[in-house]
Design a protein around this motif. Structure first.
Motif, mmCIF file in Angstrom:
data_model
loop_
_atom_site.group_PDB
_atom_site.id
_atom_site.type_symbol
_atom_site.label_atom_id
_atom_site.label_comp_id
_atom_site.label_asym_id
_atom_site.label_seq_id
_atom_site.Cartn_x
_atom_site.Cartn_y
_atom_site.Cartn_z
ATOM 1 N N TYR A 1 -56.707 -64.499 -27.790
ATOM 2 C CA TYR A 1 -55.682 -65.466 -27.375
ATOM 3 C C TYR A 1 -55.563 -66.656 -28.333
ATOM 4 C CZ TYR A 1 -57.007 -62.696 -23.370
ATOM 5 O OH TYR A 1 -57.342 -61.652 -22.568
ATOM 6 N N ALA A 2 -56.681 -67.252 -28.715
ATOM 7 C CA ALA A 2 -56.637 -68.413 -29.605
ATOM 8 C C ALA A 2 -56.136 -68.014 -30.989
ATOM 9 C CB ALA A 2 -58.016 -69.061 -29.701
ATOM 10 N N GLY A 3 -56.678 -66.916 -31.520
ATOM 11 C CA GLY A 3 -56.276 -66.482 -32.847
ATOM 12 C C GLY A 3 -54.821 -66.081 -32.923
ATOM 13 N N LEU A 4 -54.337 -65.374 -31.911
ATOM 14 C CA LEU A 4 -52.934 -64.969 -31.896
ATOM 15 C C LEU A 4 -52.011 -66.173 -31.751
ATOM 16 C CD1 LEU A 4 -53.231 -61.784 -29.660
ATOM 17 C CD2 LEU A 4 -52.611 -61.831 -32.092
ATOM 18 N N SER A 5 -52.431 -67.140 -30.959
ATOM 19 C CA SER A 5 -51.631 -68.350 -30.795
ATOM 20 C C SER A 5 -51.515 -69.109 -32.114
ATOM 21 C CB SER A 5 -52.267 -69.244 -29.723
ATOM 22 O OG SER A 5 -51.537 -70.441 -29.553
ATOM 23 N N ALA A 6 -52.638 -69.241 -32.825
ATOM 24 C CA ALA A 6 -52.617 -69.901 -34.129
ATOM 25 C C ALA A 6 -51.751 -69.121 -35.112
ATOM 26 C CB ALA A 6 -54.035 -70.041 -34.665
ATOM 27 N N ALA A 7 -51.845 -67.791 -35.066
ATOM 28 C CA ALA A 7 -51.078 -66.954 -35.980
ATOM 29 C C ALA A 7 -49.578 -67.086 -35.739
ATOM 30 C CB ALA A 7 -51.503 -65.499 -35.827
ATOM 31 N N MET A 8 -49.172 -67.181 -34.486
ATOM 32 C CA MET A 8 -47.750 -67.334 -34.207
ATOM 33 C C MET A 8 -47.219 -68.646 -34.778
ATOM 34 S SD MET A 8 -45.597 -67.237 -30.623
ATOM 35 C CE MET A 8 -45.441 -65.442 -30.606
ATOM 36 N N THR A 9 -47.975 -69.722 -34.562
ATOM 37 C CA THR A 9 -47.544 -71.025 -35.078
ATOM 38 C C THR A 9 -47.435 -70.999 -36.598
ATOM 39 O OG1 THR A 9 -48.574 -72.161 -33.215
ATOM 40 C CG2 THR A 9 -48.125 -73.483 -35.168
ATOM 41 N N LEU A 10 -48.436 -70.446 -37.267
ATOM 42 C CA LEU A 10 -48.432 -70.395 -38.730
ATOM 43 C C LEU A 10 -47.396 -69.414 -39.261
ATOM 44 C CD1 LEU A 10 -52.280 -70.543 -39.171
ATOM 45 C CD2 LEU A 10 -50.673 -72.199 -40.164
ATOM 46 N N ALA B 1 -61.175 -74.329 -36.242
ATOM 47 C CA ALA B 1 -61.715 -73.432 -35.219
ATOM 48 C C ALA B 1 -61.012 -73.707 -33.898
ATOM 49 C CB ALA B 1 -63.219 -73.617 -35.064
ATOM 50 N N CYS B 2 -60.862 -72.667 -33.092
ATOM 51 C CA CYS B 2 -60.167 -72.824 -31.805
ATOM 52 C C CYS B 2 -60.673 -71.782 -30.817
ATOM 53 C CB CYS B 2 -58.649 -72.701 -31.992
ATOM 54 S SG CYS B 2 -58.121 -71.208 -32.866
ATOM 55 N N PRO C 1 -66.190 -75.869 -24.406
ATOM 56 C CA PRO C 1 -66.847 -75.319 -23.217
ATOM 57 C C PRO C 1 -65.845 -74.875 -22.156
ATOM 58 C CG PRO C 1 -66.926 -77.710 -23.144
ATOM 59 C CD PRO C 1 -66.306 -77.338 -24.470
ATOM 60 N N LEU C 2 -64.567 -75.171 -22.344
ATOM 61 C CA LEU C 2 -63.534 -74.830 -21.366
ATOM 62 C C LEU C 2 -63.043 -73.412 -21.614
ATOM 63 C CD1 LEU C 2 -61.549 -78.193 -21.408
ATOM 64 C CD2 LEU C 2 -63.375 -77.488 -19.840
ATOM 65 N N ARG C 3 -63.735 -72.466 -21.023
ATOM 66 C CA ARG C 3 -63.479 -71.055 -21.303
ATOM 67 C C ARG C 3 -62.371 -70.525 -20.409
ATOM 68 N NH1 ARG C 3 -69.038 -67.841 -21.676
ATOM 69 N NH2 ARG C 3 -67.608 -66.318 -22.578
ATOM 70 N N ALA C 4 -61.150 -70.706 -20.849
ATOM 71 C CA ALA C 4 -59.989 -70.231 -20.102
ATOM 72 C C ALA C 4 -58.949 -69.745 -21.098
ATOM 73 C CB ALA C 4 -59.411 -71.342 -19.237
ATOM 74 N N VAL C 5 -58.197 -68.726 -20.704
ATOM 75 C CA VAL C 5 -57.172 -68.174 -21.584
ATOM 76 C C VAL C 5 -56.154 -69.246 -21.956
ATOM 77 C CG1 VAL C 5 -55.293 -66.497 -21.749
ATOM 78 C CG2 VAL C 5 -57.462 -65.829 -20.710
ATOM 79 N N SER C 6 -55.745 -70.023 -20.979
ATOM 80 C CA SER C 6 -54.735 -71.055 -21.241
ATOM 81 C C SER C 6 -55.234 -72.070 -22.260
ATOM 82 C CB SER C 6 -54.345 -71.758 -19.941
ATOM 83 O OG SER C 6 -55.486 -72.303 -19.303
ATOM 84 N N HIS C 7 -56.504 -72.438 -22.161
ATOM 85 C CA HIS C 7 -57.068 -73.415 -23.095
ATOM 86 C C HIS C 7 -57.194 -72.807 -24.497
ATOM 87 C CE1 HIS C 7 -59.191 -77.057 -24.209
ATOM 88 N NE2 HIS C 7 -60.107 -76.310 -24.811
ATOM 89 N N ALA C 8 -57.564 -71.543 -24.571
ATOM 90 C CA ALA C 8 -57.653 -70.871 -25.868
ATOM 91 C C ALA C 8 -56.293 -70.853 -26.554
ATOM 92 C CB ALA C 8 -58.181 -69.455 -25.687
ATOM 93 N N VAL C 9 -55.259 -70.520 -25.793
ATOM 94 C CA VAL C 9 -53.903 -70.502 -26.345
ATOM 95 C C VAL C 9 -53.511 -71.895 -26.835
ATOM 96 C CG1 VAL C 9 -51.466 -70.181 -25.772
ATOM 97 C CG2 VAL C 9 -53.169 -68.512 -24.992
ATOM 98 N N ALA C 10 -53.822 -72.906 -26.033
ATOM 99 C CA ALA C 10 -53.458 -74.278 -26.405
ATOM 100 C C ALA C 10 -54.160 -74.725 -27.687
ATOM 101 C CB ALA C 10 -53.781 -75.232 -25.255
ATOM 102 N N GLY D 1 -55.394 -72.842 -30.016
ATOM 103 C CA GLY D 1 -54.873 -72.059 -31.132
ATOM 104 C C GLY D 1 -53.570 -72.636 -31.651
ATOM 105 N N ASN D 2 -52.718 -73.043 -30.737
ATOM 106 C CA ASN D 2 -51.456 -73.665 -31.115
ATOM 107 C C ASN D 2 -51.687 -74.956 -31.897
ATOM 108 O OD1 ASN D 2 -49.136 -75.761 -30.137
ATOM 109 N ND2 ASN D 2 -48.298 -73.700 -30.380
#
Length: 302
Positions: free
Chosen positions: A16-25, A268-269, A275-284, A286-287
């Motif tokens: 989730y984090a990596g894909l979110s970062a990739a979309m932005t970039l 890093a993201c 410590p906030l292990r949630a999909v929504s936080h990972a996406v945020a 990453g963005n």
């Protein structure tokens, strides 16, 4: 995809984090390579919650949809592999993979997550993410008002108890040995009708990952539906350490508010830095990492 190609950014970790970062970039016209092993840490979790527009969806379905959307951009390339080493070069960074390939990029983003170190307790790993839970915000609603346990000790146990009692009053603390709570904490738990059981645990019985009983060494048993626990963690990927990225006191990658690590050119993201292990936080995160890294690159080039 030629090994000699120099990417603007390599993102290690394609969840989730990596894909979110990739979309932005990718949308910022950066030439991005994602390297991912295809084994996310939540792969046995049946449903993801507390993520608006995706509530109740399976983690795999969210990731599949996200990957398809990201790879619709011709600026993003995906390579399934395991990154095993990294080094600084005159061009930026060189990443080598388990299959023997080598890729170069000007900048790096680590979205590699963390590894949970499962306790040596029969049944724990099989139930992890299914009925042994780490986050009441992600899973508490689904087990609200059920007979619930906390497997922890000391300050962690006390924090969990204060939090989880909001979702259920049928709450018991299992310290798996002598309690290390203070007398004040113990009294507070008693005042809130939370029993502390210090018996050593022999195993957890379950059916396909859904808890049935805690079995103690003295052969006594305790029936329950859910158990909250926070196992020890370690960084899933050794490469940030190889490149000199510092960890904080929690064992997470040290980042600033823009997701920059302590090494220039590396961000890093996701779970590896929070410590906030949630999909929504990972996406945020990453963005944020993708946007802030692109901004830094534009400033360097201008």
């Amino acid at each position: 995809m030629a090994d000699s190609e120099i990417f603007d950014v390599i993102i290690i970790g394609g969840s989730y984090a990596g894909l979110s970062a990739a979309m932005t970039l990718g949308r910022a016209l950066r030439n991005v390579l994602i390297i991912d092993s295809g084994a996310p840490c939540n792969r046995q979790t049946p449903h993801s919650h507390n993520f608006i527009t995706q509530d109740g969806e399976t983690p795999a379905a969210i990731a599949k949809n996200a990957k398809a959307q990201v790879l619709a951009y011709d600026t993003v390339t995906f390579h399934q592999d395991i990154a095993v080493s990294g080094e600084k070069t005159s061009h930026g960074f060189l990443i080598r993979t388990d299959s023997g390939k080598a890729f170069t990029a000007r900048k790096l983003i680590f979205a590699t997550g963390i590894k949970d170190i499962m306790p040596e307790m029969n049944g724990f790993a099989e139930c992890w993410g299914i009925s042994i839970l780490h986050c009441p915000y992600c899973h508490g609603y689904e087990v609200k008002n059920e007979i619930t346990g906390i497997l922890a000790n000391g300050d962690t146990a006390y924090h969990y108890a204060r939090l989880i009692i909001n979702w259920t009053k049928h709450l018991t603390l299992f310290t798996n040995g002598r309690s290390t709570l203070t007398q004040e904490q113990t009294d507070k738990l008693a005042a809130n009708h939370i029993q502390i059981i210090e018996n050593d645990i022999a195993e957890l019985t379950h059916e396909s990952g859904y808890l049935k009983e805690i079995v103690f060494n003295d052969k006594t048993r305790f029936r329950l539906k859910a158990l909250y626990s926070r196992p020890a963690i370690e960084q899933h990927c050794p490469i940030p350490g190889q490149l000199g990225c510092e960890l904080n006191e929690q064992g997470l990658l040290q980042v600033d508010m823009f997701q920059k690590t302590t090494v220039e050119g590396i961000y890093a993201c996701g779970d590896n830095a929070s410590p906030l292990r949630a999909v929504s936080h990972a996406v945020a995160t990453g963005n944020i990492a993708g946007g802030m890294l692109n901004n830094a690159m534009t400033e360097e080039a201008f």
